[in-house]
Design a protein around this motif. Structure first.
Motif, PDB file in Angstrom:
ATOM      1  N   TRP A   1       0.533  -1.066  -0.168  1.00  0.00           N
ATOM      2  CA  TRP A   1       0.099  -0.077   0.295  1.00  0.00           C
ATOM      3  C   TRP A   1       0.845   1.181   0.059  1.00  0.00           C
ATOM      4  CZ3 TRP A   1      -5.061  -0.181  -1.285  1.00  0.00           C
ATOM      5  CH2 TRP A   1      -5.803  -0.974  -0.834  1.00  0.00           C
TER       6      TRP A   1
ATOM      7  N   PRO B   1      -5.321   6.543   1.102  1.00  0.00           N
ATOM      8  CA  PRO B   1      -4.123   5.014   0.822  1.00  0.00           C
ATOM      9  C   PRO B   1      -4.541   4.099  -0.943  1.00  0.00           C
ATOM     10  CG  PRO B   1      -5.739   4.532   1.841  1.00  0.00           C
ATOM     11  CD  PRO B   1      -6.248   5.437   1.871  1.00  0.00           C
TER      12      PRO B   1
ATOM     13  N   GLN C   1      -3.114   2.084  -4.231  1.00  0.00           N
ATOM     14  CA  GLN C   1      -1.926  -0.322  -4.299  1.00  0.00           C
ATOM     15  C   GLN C   1      -2.350   0.047  -6.311  1.00  0.00           C
ATOM     16  OE1 GLN C   1      -2.257  -4.682  -4.252  1.00  0.00           O
ATOM     17  NE2 GLN C   1      -2.437  -3.458  -2.032  1.00  0.00           N
TER      18      GLN C   1
ATOM     19  N   TYR D   1      -7.950   3.503  -4.392  1.00  0.00           N
ATOM     20  CA  TYR D   1      -7.489   3.494  -3.517  1.00  0.00           C
ATOM     21  C   TYR D   1      -8.455   4.074  -3.231  1.00  0.00           C
ATOM     22  CZ  TYR D   1      -7.969   7.665  -6.554  1.00  0.00           C
ATOM     23  OH  TYR D   1      -8.306   8.403  -7.388  1.00  0.00           O
TER      24      TYR D   1
END
Ligand SMILES: *[C@@H]1O[C@H](CO)[C@@H](O)[C@H](O)[C@H]1NC(C)=O
Ligand SMILES: *[C@@H]1O[C@H](CO)[C@@H](O)[C@H](O)[C@H]1NC(C)=O
Ligand SMILES: *[C@@H]1O[C@H](CO)[C@@H](O)[C@H](O)[C@H]1NC(C)=O
Length: 568
Positions: A36, A68, A70, A150
């Motif tokens: 992450w 956050p 990815q 996200y």
């Protein structure tokens, strides 16, 4: 419904049930911080989790869009389902709640970017605890450099915790067209059994039976611009087109409260009433849109000054008044427009159950008019489909007079409607066990042939779904359409059908209308499966229509039998 038909439809739903691909999110359970990214924000592990041992706590944000993320790999044109959980750690003083999104961000190889909401929830508060964001979507067919999943949405001052993010490929409904055709055959048509007896001197081979559908039962409507409808220049052609091609209408603007009472106490019902009376005189049925609209931007300034009992009294009186002046003229009312995306009345009154109260007031004011929720992002998009199902079930259980679910169906610009996703989302909503109406359909494509394809796909998907009870376009004429020509069916001063219009009306007036001539079998028995509507059966003998042998009737659910005696 016939048990055999019910079984058949269940089998169709079952057959298309989900098969899921592999998990595409790494460490979606946040047991560590691996995989992450927390760019320009602060992330830390916390035991305040949704499941497992940990979740991710997000603080130190500077912008609403930060969260956050990815990097993930998605295949253009493929379908996916996304899911994630979020919990707010604080509320923003004076604000009703936070809008929270599970977002997909694309960077294409040409450098351009596209951001897409995969799951959303509006007006989230700490008291909601863990909130589920989920939805399905298709990936644009464009060469992609990178994709991220996200969280975003809350005000930077509001910290939150996230957990259990998942993203999986879902399979398309490969036989969707076959399913659509079968559903159309099962739910939009019934058998007409025709028994013909003939005098001994009449040769059955000389007899022909013409089965002609004169009127369609299936509700097909459009938003009606009251300016176009009542215009001196165009009104005549506009009204003629409506009468010829539609049997339902929604005056989209003139019943809205911010239109009828822009200034407190200065009420204008005349524009709506003129239009509604005109439509009814033309034989069209009319939907009422809408009693209140909970999205703050559409609440008039003077109303936004009110609160407490004064607000309750004014809202109740408004509903009673407008339902009184339209009493007996409308079949439906959208009660509280887009209530998944706005909760102004509930927030202002600090009464989360006021959404139910609005339905109670309306149902009491007129128990005969059918009451609807009306929402976007539930069929044309999928980010609110699951929330809409929950809301529908909540309203149904509260027994406040909810009749059906309005699904708006505004498809995005230059987006080809994805029939598998439309079907999957309708299947979810159908679990509420309530009728579904497509209330505001439009697609957008500059090229009219592409637009024709888009409309055809969308229409086959919704008309071919057993829960859909009616379809309303959000306009048809480019000069009165909120999206202009790129969504239109008809264009120019002389209101000519373009390719999209020709395609749409070929479906309803040709492919989905019955007009068949059969020669009489020697048995004298004939079965024709016809679309629901008003019929005339004519009898021809040696190519000549036999006067007074014709039969008229209405074909609805269930077979219909007709006996004809030819004694020429
Ligand atoms: C349509 O439904 C009828 C009645 O169930 C069935 O007999 C017929 O075969 C179906 N037609 C098609 C084309 O599937
Ligand atoms: C309803 O409207 C009629 C006029 O159309 C009026 O006479 C009547 O008082 C109204 N009733 C209520 C309860 O507002
Ligand atoms: C069809 O039937 C109606 C009454 O059922 C009758 O008025 C009409 O003349 C008939 N038309 C023909 C062509 O026989």
């Amino acid at each position: 419904m016939d048990p055999a038909v019910r079984l058949f439809l269940l089998a169709l739903v079952f057959k298309s049930s989900e098969s899921l691909g592999d998990e595409l999110v790494k460490n979606g359970g946040f047991e560590s911080m691996d995989h992450w990214g927390c760019w320009q924000i602060q992330c830390s592990l916390t035991t305040d989790k949704h499941s497992g041992h940990h979740a991710l706590k997000v603080t130190g944000r500077h912008n609403w869009y930060e969260g956050p993320s990815q990097f993930i790999e998605l295949t253009p044109g493929h379908l996916y389902t996304a899911s994630g959980w979020v919990k707010l750690l604080s509320d923003q003083p004076g604000q009703p709640g936070q809008d929270v999104f599970l977002e997909i961000g694309y960077t294409y190889t040409d450098g351009s970017q596209y951001f897409f909401v995969a799951g959303s929830h509006n007006g989230v508060k700490t008291s909601d605890g863990w909130v589920h964001l989920t939805g399905n979507f298709d990936v644009p067919k464009k060469p992609t450099k990178e994709v991220r999943i996200y969280y975003q949405g809350p005000d930077p001052s509001v910290s939150f915790v996230v957990d259990d993010v998942s993203l999986k490929e879902i399979s398309p409904v490969s036989n969707w067209r076959h399913i659509s055709d079968s559903v159309i055959n099962q739910t939009r048509k019934s058998d007409i059994h025709i028994h013909v007896t003939t005098a001994s001197h009449v040769k059955r081979a000389d007899v022909e039976i013409h089965v002609l559908q004169k009127k369609r039962s299936f509700p097909l409507g459009t938003d009606v611009s009251y300016t176009a409808y009542n215009s001196n220049a165009a009104g005549g052609k506009f009204r003629a087109f409506l009468q010829r091609h539609f049997n339902w209408a929604t005056p989209g603007l003139p019943l809205k409260w911010h239109f009828t009472e822009q200034r407190r106490g200065q009420v204008n019902y005349q524009d709506a009433l003129t239009t509604i009376h005109g439509l009814r005189k033309q034989g069209l049925k009319v939907r009422g849109h809408n009693l209140v609209w909970s999205v703050k931007d559409y609440v008039q300034d003077w109303l936004q000054q009110l609160s407490g009992n004064e607000l309750r009294t004014v809202v109740k009186q408004h509903i009673i008044d407008i339902m009184n002046v339209t009493h007996g003229l409308l079949e439906h009312w959208d009660v509280n427009n887009e209530n998944l995306h706005g909760t102004w009345y509930q927030d202002t009154l600090h009464d989360p159950d006021y959404d139910l109260e609005l339905f109670r007031i309306a149902h009491h004011a007129d128990p005969n008019v059918k009451l609807f929720l009306n929402e976007y992002g539930v069929v044309a998009g999928g980010h609110s489909t699951n929330d809409y199902l929950k809301q529908a079930q909540h309203f149904k259980a509260a027994n406040v007079g909810l009749y059906g679910l309005g699904v708006q169906c505004h498809f995005p610009s230059e987006y080809a409607p994805e029939p598998s996703l439309i079907k999957k989302r309708l299947d979810v909503l159908a679990q509420a066990g309530l009728p579904i109406w497509v209330t505001e359909l439009d697609v957008q494509a500059q090229d009219e042939n592409r637009r024709a394809d888009f409309y055809e796909t969308a229409l086959r998907a919704v008309y071919g779904h057993p829960a859909v009870e009616g379809i309303v376009f959000w306009g048809f004429w480019d000069q009165a359409h909120w999206l202009g020509r790129k969504a239109s069916l008809v264009q120019g001063d002389d209101m000519q059908m373009n390719a999209a219009g020709r395609r749409v009306f070929d479906l309803f007036e040709n492919q989905w209308t019955t007009d068949e001539t059969h020669s009489l079998p020697t048995s004298g028995q004939l079965t024709v499966r016809g679309f629901h509507g008003d019929y005339e059966i004519r009898v021809m003998h040696q190519g000549r229509e036999l006067a007074n042998l014709n039969k008229t009737f209405t074909l609805a659910k269930g077979d219909h039998s007709v006996n004809i005696n030819v004694h020429q």
